[in-house]
Each structure stands twice: as C-alpha cells, then as structure tokens.
Scaffold this active site. Structure first.
Site, PDB file in Angstrom:
ATOM      1  CG  ASP A  80      -1.684  -1.010   1.150  1.00 28.57           C
ATOM      2  OD1 ASP A  80      -1.679  -1.924   0.597  1.00 28.57           O
ATOM      3  OD2 ASP A  80      -2.846  -0.946   1.809  1.00 28.57           O
TER       4      ASP A  80
ATOM      5  CG  ASP B 177      -6.694  -0.088   1.206  1.00 30.25           C
ATOM      6  OD1 ASP B 177      -6.647  -1.119   1.547  1.00 30.25           O
ATOM      7  OD2 ASP B 177      -7.350   0.837   1.698  1.00 30.25           O
TER       8      ASP B 177
ATOM      9  CG  HIS C 171     -11.625   0.758   0.347  1.00 34.53           C
ATOM     10  ND1 HIS C 171     -10.984  -0.208   0.765  1.00 34.53           N
ATOM     11  CD2 HIS C 171     -10.304   1.589   0.933  1.00 34.53           C
ATOM     12  CE1 HIS C 171     -10.387  -0.439   1.459  1.00 34.53           C
ATOM     13  NE2 HIS C 171     -10.275   0.248   2.101  1.00 34.53           N
TER      14      HIS C 171
ATOM     15  CG  HIS D 207      -8.741   5.539   2.826  1.00 29.77           C
ATOM     16  ND1 HIS D 207     -10.056   5.049   3.397  1.00 29.77           N
ATOM     17  CD2 HIS D 207      -7.993   4.088   2.603  1.00 29.77           C
ATOM     18  CE1 HIS D 207      -9.879   4.133   3.758  1.00 29.77           C
ATOM     19  NE2 HIS D 207      -8.715   3.217   2.992  1.00 29.77           N
TER      20      HIS D 207
ATOM     21  CE  LYS E 187      -3.937  -4.143   1.698  1.00 30.14           C
ATOM     22  NZ  LYS E 187      -4.438  -3.274   2.171  1.00 30.14           N
TER      23      LYS E 187
ATOM     24  CB  CYS F 198      -2.148  -2.413   5.068  1.00 30.45           C
ATOM     25  SG  CYS F 198      -3.942  -2.246   5.464  1.00 30.45           S
TER      26      CYS F 198
END
Ligand code: VGL
Ligand code: ZN
Length: 205
Positions: free
Chosen positions: A8, A46, A48, A81, A106, A151
């Site tokens: 990340d 990351d 989302h 984020h 992820k 993480c």
C-alpha cells in the site's frame, strides 16, 4: 526465492493524502533501493469502491477514527481513501515499480475491510497472493510499506501463520500511530519475524 512485498505505498497514505501516515514518503527511497536485490517483488494496493463500508462518510453521526461494529466485526472508521482508480489509490509517483511482477488489490468488497494482503478481515475472500507466492517459489518474505501497524502488521501475521520466514524492514515502514506500532512490532518479533534495517537486508540478499 527471497521476495519483497510492497504494501500500500499509495498517495492517500502519504503526507497530503486522505489518510496520511506521518513521514510515510520517507520509505519510498528505501524501498526503491532494495528492489534490485530481490528475485521477486510484488505490490499491493488498498482499492476501495466508492462508498466503502469502512468510510466514516457512510455512517451518519460517526466520525473518522471512531470504532463501530460491521457485520459482527470491530471496524475503525476511516476518511474516504484509496478509491478505485483515483489519484489517492495510485502508487507514490516516485515509487519504482519496474521490478514489481504482480499487483494484488484488497478492500474491494464494499462490505468488508481488508488489512492483510492475503484475506479480507472476515476471511471470506483471498486476494490470490498466497497461491501466487507458492507458485513462484517464494521462500522468505520481506515486508515494507504503509501503515506499519495496520496493513503491514496483519499481512506479516498471516505470512507467519503460513509458515514463511518473515522480515519486517524497519526503515521501510511508517506507522499511523507510534504507540500501536511498538506493540505490533513486539508481537511480530515474538511470533518469529526478524526486524531488520534496509542496509542489513541488502547485505544478506
Ligand atoms: C490501511 C487503514 C485503512 C493500510 C488501509 O493500508 O494500513 N489502513 N485502509
Ligand atoms: Zn483502506
């Protein structure tokens, strides 16, 4: 094969980003310097969807960094984020990704957060990283990235559970919260991870 895992290293976790890790940008140079020494490097993002359930904006009356329960799991609420495809989800512009052979994303399930690079927090879905590492013949895993006590920590714990010898590259990570990081580091050390500085890693790879 010694394998470097870049966790990340994205704009939103940098100073100026949506969920900034203090001095998070200082790891970029360290990570770039390490990559040529590794047989295999993989990165995670990351990633989302808009309106992810971990975002405080989805919980009226709640603020970022408060805790709630989400599908029976404790969940810290975060500022919006690392939204898929947006600037904040992109790698830091100075991160050298030429040696990165695969990227695992992820946090893509809108209902569940994912701190570990291997599974979501409910352990419903795998990212595919474990199978990839097995197929590529990874033997030892070296972790760097952000945030150290979130993480990176959960990824390392899962990797230790899989039985991999693991290294936490101490100057290749930065925490959101220094106190929590100290606890996380102790737990990882007790669980068998080695804690090393990048220059010492470079000498042994
Ligand atoms: C992370 C909080 C929320 C991380 C990701 O990469 O450490 N932390 N999402
Ligand atoms: Zn996230």
């Amino acid at each position: 094969m010694k394998t470097l895992i870049l966790v990340d290293i994205q704009n939103d976790f940098m100073p100026g980003g949506a969920l900034p890790v203090p001095r998070g940008d200082t790891i970029v140079e360290v990570v770039n310097g390490l990559q040529p020494g590794f047989g295999l490097a993989v990165a995670t993002q990351d990633w989302h969807p808009p309106g992810h359930a971990s975002f405080a904006s989805q919980h009226p009356g709640r603020a970022a960094f408060e805790s709630v329960e989400l599908d029976g799991l404790p969940q810290t609420l975060w500022p919006d984020h690392c939204v898929q495809g947006e600037w904040g989800a992109k790698f830091h512009p100075d991160l050298d990704t030429r040696a990165v052979q695969a990227i695992f994303r992820k946090g893509v399930d809108p209902r569940v957060d994912s701190y570990s690079c291997f599974y979501d927090n409910a352990r419903r879905r795998s990212t595919g990283l474990a199978g990839y590492l097995r197929e590529k013949g990874a033997t030892e895993l070296y972790f760097c990235g952000l945030a150290a006590e979130i993480c990176v920590f959960y990824s390392l714990r899962d990797a230790l559970d899989f039985g991999y010898p693991c290294v936490l590259i101490m100057d290749g990570v930065m925490p959101l919260d220094e106190r929590e990081y100290e606890k996380a580091r102790d737990e990882l050390h007790t669980a068998g991870a080695r804690l090393m500085r990048a220059r010492d890693v470079f000498c042994e790879i």
